[in-house]
Design an enzyme around this catalytic site. Sequence first.
Site, PDB file in Angstrom:
ATOM      1  N   TYR A  58      34.136 -22.044  31.911  1.00  0.00           N
ATOM      2  CA  TYR A  58      34.156 -22.365  33.267  1.00  0.00           C
ATOM      3  C   TYR A  58      32.752 -23.073  33.714  1.00  0.00           C
ATOM      4  O   TYR A  58      31.718 -22.018  33.517  1.00  0.00           O
ATOM      5  CB  TYR A  58      34.508 -21.274  34.198  1.00  0.00           C
ATOM      6  CG  TYR A  58      34.460 -21.596  35.849  1.00  0.00           C
ATOM      7  CD1 TYR A  58      34.481 -22.973  36.178  1.00  0.00           C
ATOM      8  CD2 TYR A  58      34.403 -20.654  36.668  1.00  0.00           C
ATOM      9  CE1 TYR A  58      34.399 -23.114  37.565  1.00  0.00           C
ATOM     10  CE2 TYR A  58      34.315 -20.937  38.150  1.00  0.00           C
ATOM     11  CZ  TYR A  58      34.440 -22.178  38.564  1.00  0.00           C
ATOM     12  OH  TYR A  58      34.377 -22.498  39.853  1.00  0.00           O
TER      13      TYR A  58
ATOM     14  N   LYS B  81      37.164 -25.680  32.545  1.00  0.00           N
ATOM     15  CA  LYS B  81      37.323 -26.072  33.724  1.00  0.00           C
ATOM     16  C   LYS B  81      36.068 -26.700  34.065  1.00  0.00           C
ATOM     17  O   LYS B  81      34.735 -25.710  34.253  1.00  0.00           O
ATOM     18  CB  LYS B  81      37.678 -24.890  34.886  1.00  0.00           C
ATOM     19  CG  LYS B  81      37.641 -25.292  36.190  1.00  0.00           C
ATOM     20  CD  LYS B  81      37.951 -24.445  37.409  1.00  0.00           C
ATOM     21  CE  LYS B  81      37.507 -24.920  38.846  1.00  0.00           C
ATOM     22  NZ  LYS B  81      37.574 -24.073  39.800  1.00  0.00           N
TER      23      LYS B  81
END
Length: 254
Positions: free
Chosen positions: A144, A172
């Site tokens: 992330y 992500k």
Amino acid sequence: MLCLHQDEDGKEMCDKLSCRGGRSLGEHKSNIRFFTSTWEGVASLAGFVVQGSNGEFPFLTSSERLEVVSRVRQALPRDKLLLAGSGCESTQATVEMTVSMAQVGADAAMVVTPCYYHGRMNSAALIHHYTKVADLSPIPVVLYSVPANTGLDLPVDAVVTLSQHPNIVGIKDSGGDVTRIGLIVHKTRRQDFQVLAGSAGFLLASYAVGAVGGVCALANVLGAQVCQLERLCLTGQWEDAQKLQHRLIEPNTA
């Protein structure tokens, strides 16, 4: 933020969290049921992220973080993925939180970059951190990168190296740099590695350069429209997708 201080029947016992502007756990469960209902468009959501940036996890204790994930798992149908944010500042704390998230029902862990000593968080340090977490995690790990919150972009070379780890399944990327997203897609194309857009504001552009999905906060309020944008991109209806993307940009910045 949620009030977790309830009895076995879900009745509020105190306002320890809700008095700080939070929501009751009953409201939270209602939201989960709403998003997993047959409301047109939203049923196609693949799953949910809990303890992401909009989950305000830095303000919760470790036990509260786990309790939230546990309650979401109870309310969530088994056919919906549950990604739980497990990132902490230290590697050991992240490992422990990731293992605990798996124990309370998370299907995968989304691990944000440690950032307090961001000047020392070079590629080597981050590769070491994520490798250790992935080695010891009983569930798949999603990288992330959210530089707006951390002041740190997970370097592309680190992402490429980490994509080769069998327990690191994707990233992500919330930075909004579509060139970077496309480069990551290109450089990890031989790995079993998924690149996800971190915002609905650049979802179409991310699909255009090879991303396979998105984790979008806007889906909390415009879930059907975000799912429609995904379908338009996947079916090559780019003109309609562009029109819808334009309509979503402004509410995404609200």
